[in-house]
Scaffold this motif. Structure first.
Motif, short mmCIF file in Angstrom:
data_model
loop_
_atom_site.label_atom_id
_atom_site.label_comp_id
_atom_site.label_asym_id
_atom_site.label_seq_id
_atom_site.Cartn_x
_atom_site.Cartn_y
_atom_site.Cartn_z
N THR A 163 0.83 -1.21 0.00
CA THR A 163 0.00 0.00 0.00
C THR A 163 0.87 1.26 0.00
N GLU B 44 -8.28 -5.37 4.57
CA GLU B 44 -9.13 -6.43 5.13
C GLU B 44 -10.57 -6.01 4.91
N PRO B 45 -11.47 -6.96 5.11
CA PRO B 45 -12.88 -6.59 5.02
C PRO B 45 -13.22 -5.55 6.11
N THR C 240 -11.29 -0.49 -0.88
CA THR C 240 -10.53 -0.96 -2.04
C THR C 240 -9.97 -2.35 -1.81
N TRP C 241 -10.40 -3.31 -2.63
CA TRP C 241 -9.82 -4.65 -2.56
C TRP C 241 -8.70 -4.77 -3.57
N TRP C 242 -7.58 -5.23 -3.10
CA TRP C 242 -6.45 -5.56 -3.98
C TRP C 242 -5.42 -6.30 -3.18
N PRO D 260 -6.74 -15.18 -6.73
CA PRO D 260 -6.07 -14.46 -5.63
C PRO D 260 -6.18 -15.12 -4.27
N ASP E 86 -8.92 -15.54 -2.41
CA ASP E 86 -9.89 -14.92 -1.53
C ASP E 86 -11.27 -15.50 -1.82
N ARG F 20 -0.39 -9.25 6.27
CA ARG F 20 -0.56 -10.58 5.71
C ARG F 20 0.52 -11.53 6.23
C1 WTA Z 1 -7.20 -8.72 1.94
C2 WTA Z 1 -2.89 -5.34 0.70
C3 WTA Z 1 -11.39 -7.28 2.04
C4 WTA Z 1 -7.47 -9.85 0.97
C5 WTA Z 1 -3.28 -4.26 -0.32
C6 WTA Z 1 -6.26 -9.86 0.09
C7 WTA Z 1 -9.14 -7.14 1.62
C8 WTA Z 1 -5.16 -9.49 1.05
C9 WTA Z 1 -9.29 -5.81 1.15
C10 WTA Z 1 -3.98 -8.85 0.38
C11 WTA Z 1 -10.60 -5.24 1.19
C12 WTA Z 1 -7.20 -6.39 0.98
N1 WTA Z 1 -11.62 -6.02 1.63
N2 WTA Z 1 -10.18 -7.86 2.05
N3 WTA Z 1 -10.85 -3.99 0.83
N4 WTA Z 1 -8.07 -5.38 0.78
N5 WTA Z 1 -7.83 -7.45 1.50
O1 WTA Z 1 -1.07 -8.48 -0.21
O2 WTA Z 1 -7.58 -11.06 1.70
O3 WTA Z 1 -0.98 -7.28 2.02
O4 WTA Z 1 -6.01 -11.10 -0.53
O5 WTA Z 1 -2.24 -6.36 0.06
O6 WTA Z 1 -5.78 -8.57 1.97
O7 WTA Z 1 -3.03 -8.40 1.31
P1 WTA Z 1 -1.74 -7.66 0.81
#
Ligand code: WTA
Length: 664
Positions: free
Chosen positions: A320, A397-398, A421-423, A516, A518, A544
């Motif tokens: 991020t 996270e959610p 934002t999910w990514w 991914p 998820d 993570r």
């Molecule tokens: C989770 C962070 C729900 C998800 C940018 C993903 C989320 C993991 C969200 C990636 C969200 C990230 N809602 N779950 N808005 N954003 N996740 O690689 O499980 O540290 O696979 O990247 O975080 O974590 P990473």
């Protein structure tokens, strides 16, 4: 609370759909809902718009080369330099404007503003120093640094000379640093003497040195940024191959380094992240596609404009911070904030104090932080004028609807859209979220996929599931910001992300589907709710972590025979680490052993992986084929009704463990 307040609260509690305010929508960077259809019809050429946000040395010939899936190439044959895109091209118009506003944790210390001109100069000087010590194009430079300005300076200096960086989160342990340097064959390290945490100076160089002693090849040079005020009580002697960051800058005062032309597909950086096995994965990101993705999503989703002051409270040690503190915002020529410390020092209003002082326009943070703000109470934000904020974001996270609504109301004053934002590290940037000026928001649901993204929710066979049903998230078309491979491990790249839902013998890109790991569900209207990881990865405070990594640290402790780690629900952290441990014959289940286990985990990974609970048990629940039943261990951790245990080889152990957990 007055009656009116109570009514308002109740209304907010029930409301499920929120429209962006007219004042936001009017000024948004993206206002036309037609973009979804337009991108679908004009795919992949739609991504030319993202590439157009950058300056290219050589124009690209092709937007997407998908002839060899899953090794996709974007903006083929184009060349560019990320450092020039984040700095040089802004000098003429914005040279005197702030690029970075840095806020140190100690309140008595002066904050630092780096204008684009000043940042450009430092980056050039540091780049000249790196060159001089032999860092060449393609050499991986590891950075093990907290939130200090020398970190983005070093990253951009590397980008300037075409040396990929690999940033290791400063909270990770010495072991974690060594593993990552070994895996990347990295011969250069940039680190620092220490930093401040909740008012105390922390020794960081000691940990870095310990890490260096675990590196299995020669380390050419370790560069040490001197962040502590007058050393702050720590005396460090530098080894022969160690040199102060500030000396490099001083020795190269006024130097300029021509940005190296990089192929769009050349590696910009590596970022290690956790996966299913004990070994972290080196996610490789490209120069052209990644930077275009970071810039485009920053503009479309975070609504960043050059004149904004934008505040993301993440750490640059995670993806991020890479995409949304450094590369995206600087590519757009805006002012990006960097805060060194924690949100509760010296008091629980520190972030609100910063927002007010700098009149921040956006705030991008994580649900775990929002849950903590909620717990601390609305009186903290209420002490500050937060009216400069125009948009709020969350990631990692959610987010539960209650926390979403609290954020929307008490931080955003019901005026700011919230983008959930999910990514992932692997996607390089945002994939699923609402376009804030265009789409309604539904708390708890990230929203529709961004335009041009083909996301589907499928069952184990790969068939799309009915709306409302839980399934697995898949991405069915490539995108410019995607990881290119796992460092020096194409095979693992295919195994981890593609094998599940692709026909791996095919060279038709339509047969390749990215997984991914998820779980998710989709509503009738295409809004996606992400349910969390379905692999052995847990998400503690948005960090993570691999359960296997933690387990291997625990079984490394003397006296431990076997361990199983699961994520249990946690009010603030989202998930917490629960470790079930079997002792070796002849060892007692003592408090000493428990402490040694906790220490072992901190040494191998870092304090973020510290177990919430260590539960000694004579046995682990296993299936007849010998697999540990993690689902049951999770249910036990969460105090939930235990489902069917009849498939277990040793069902009697379950109630014993449950009794123990409840007793703790
Ligand atoms: C989770 C962070 C729900 C998800 C940018 C993903 C989320 C993991 C969200 C990636 C969200 C990230 N809602 N779950 N808005 N954003 N996740 O690689 O499980 O540290 O696979 O990247 O975080 O974590 P990473």
């Amino acid at each position: 609370m007055s009656d009116e307040d109570v009514q308002l609260e109740a209304r907010l509690e029930e409301q499920e759909v929120f429209e962006p305010s007219a004042s936001f929508a009017e000024q948004a960077n993206l206002t036309d809902e037609g973009i979804y259809e337009e991108f679908e019809e004009n795919w992949p050429e739609c991504w030319e718009g993202a590439a157009d946000l950058l300056d290219w040395e050589e124009d690209y010939d092709q937007v997407l080369d998908d002839s060899n899936p899953p090794f996709y190439e974007w903006f083929t044959d184009g060349t560019l330099n990320a450092s020039a895109n984040c700095l040089d091209r802004h000098l003429a118009e914005r040279g005197d404007e702030a690029a970075i506003e840095w806020v140190g944790e100690p309140v008595e210390e002066d904050n630092i503003t780096y204008t684009y001109e000043e940042l450009h100069q430092k980056v050039n000087e540091f780049a000249a120093g790196l060159r001089e010590m032999g860092v060449g194009e393609g050499d991986v430079v590891t950075m093990y640094m907290p939130m200090i300005p020398q970190l983005p300076i070093a990253m951009l200096a590397c980008a300037r000379i075409g040396a990929p960086h690999s940033v290791v989160f400063a909270g990770f342990s010495a072991d974690a640093l060594a593993t990552r340097m070994n895996s990347a064959d990295s011969e250069y390290l940039v680190t620092c003497d220490g930093y401040y945490r909740r008012g105390d100076p922390l020794d960081h160089l000691d940990k870095a040195n310990e890490g260096l002693s675990g590196v299995d090849h020669e380390v050419e040079r370790a560069i040490v940024a001197e962040r502590l005020m007058d050393g702050d009580g720590f005396d460090h002697d530098y080894a022969d191959n160690q040199v102060a960051f500030e000396d490099i800058i001083a020795d190269n005062e006024g130097a300029t380094v021509e940005p190296v032309d990089r192929d769009a597909e050349d590696m910009l950086f590596l970022m290690y992240t956790s996966g299913t096995t004990g070994k972290p994965k080196g996610v490789k990101h490209s120069t052209g596609g990644y930077l275009a993705w970071a810039a485009w999503t920053s503009q479309a989703v975070l609504d960043i404009k050059p004149e904004d002051t934008y505040f993301c409270s993440a750490d640059i040690g995670w993806i991020t911070g890479h995409s949304y503190i450094v590369y995206g915002p600087l590519a757009l020529g805006t002012t990006t904030m960097m805060y060194e410390g924690t949100p509760d020092y010296p008091d629980k209003d520190r972030l609100w104090d910063i927002v007010e002082e700098y009149e921040a326009d956006q705030l991008y943070t994580a649900p775990t932080a929002i849950r903590a703000f909620m717990k601390w109470g609305k009186e903290y934000p209420e002490q500050h004028d937060l009216s400069s904020l125009r948009l709020l974001g969350t990631v990692g996270e959610p987010i539960n609807p209650r926390a979403w609504k609290w954020y929307y109301k008490h931080i955003g004053g019901e005026e700011c859209p919230v983008v959930d934002t999910w990514w992932q590290t692997e996607t390089g940037g945002m994939m699923i979220t609402t376009l804030p000026g265009v789409k309604d928001m539904k708390p708890g649901s990230a929203g529709p996929p961004l335009p041009g993204n083909d996301v589907r929710i499928v069952d184990t066979e790969g068939e799309e599931v009915q709306p409302g049903r839980a399934g697995y998230l898949t991405v069915n078309k490539p995108w410019p910001g995607m990881l290119r491979t796992l460092y020096k491990n194409d095979e693992r790249f295919i195994d981890e992300y593609w094998a599940e839902y692709s026909d791996t013998d095919s060279d038709d890109p339509d047969d390749w589907v990215y997984f991914p790991e998820d779980g998710a569900k989709i509503d009738e209207d295409g809004y996606i709710t992400v349910l969390g990881r379905v692999d052995d990865v847990i998400n503690v405070s948005g960090h993570r972590l691999g359960t296997m990594e933690i387990e291997s640290a625990i079984v490394g402790v003397e006296g431990v025979a076997e361990a199983a780690v699961v994520g249990g629900d946690h009010d603030i952290k989202g998930e917490a680490v629960y470790a079930y441990v079997i002792t070796e014959d002849g060892y007692e289940e003592t408090e000493e052993l428990r402490s040694a286990i906790i220490e072992g985990v901190e040494d191998a990974i870092g304090p973020i992986a510290r177990p919430e609970a260590v539960i000694f048990t004579p046995e682990l629940p296993k299936t007849r084929s010998g697999k540990i039943m993690r689902r049951l261990l999770e249910d036990i951790a969460n105090g939930e009704e235990l489902g069917d245990t009849s498939t277990l080889r040793n069902p009697e152990v379950v109630s014993d463990i449950a009794t123990k957990v409840q007793g703790d």
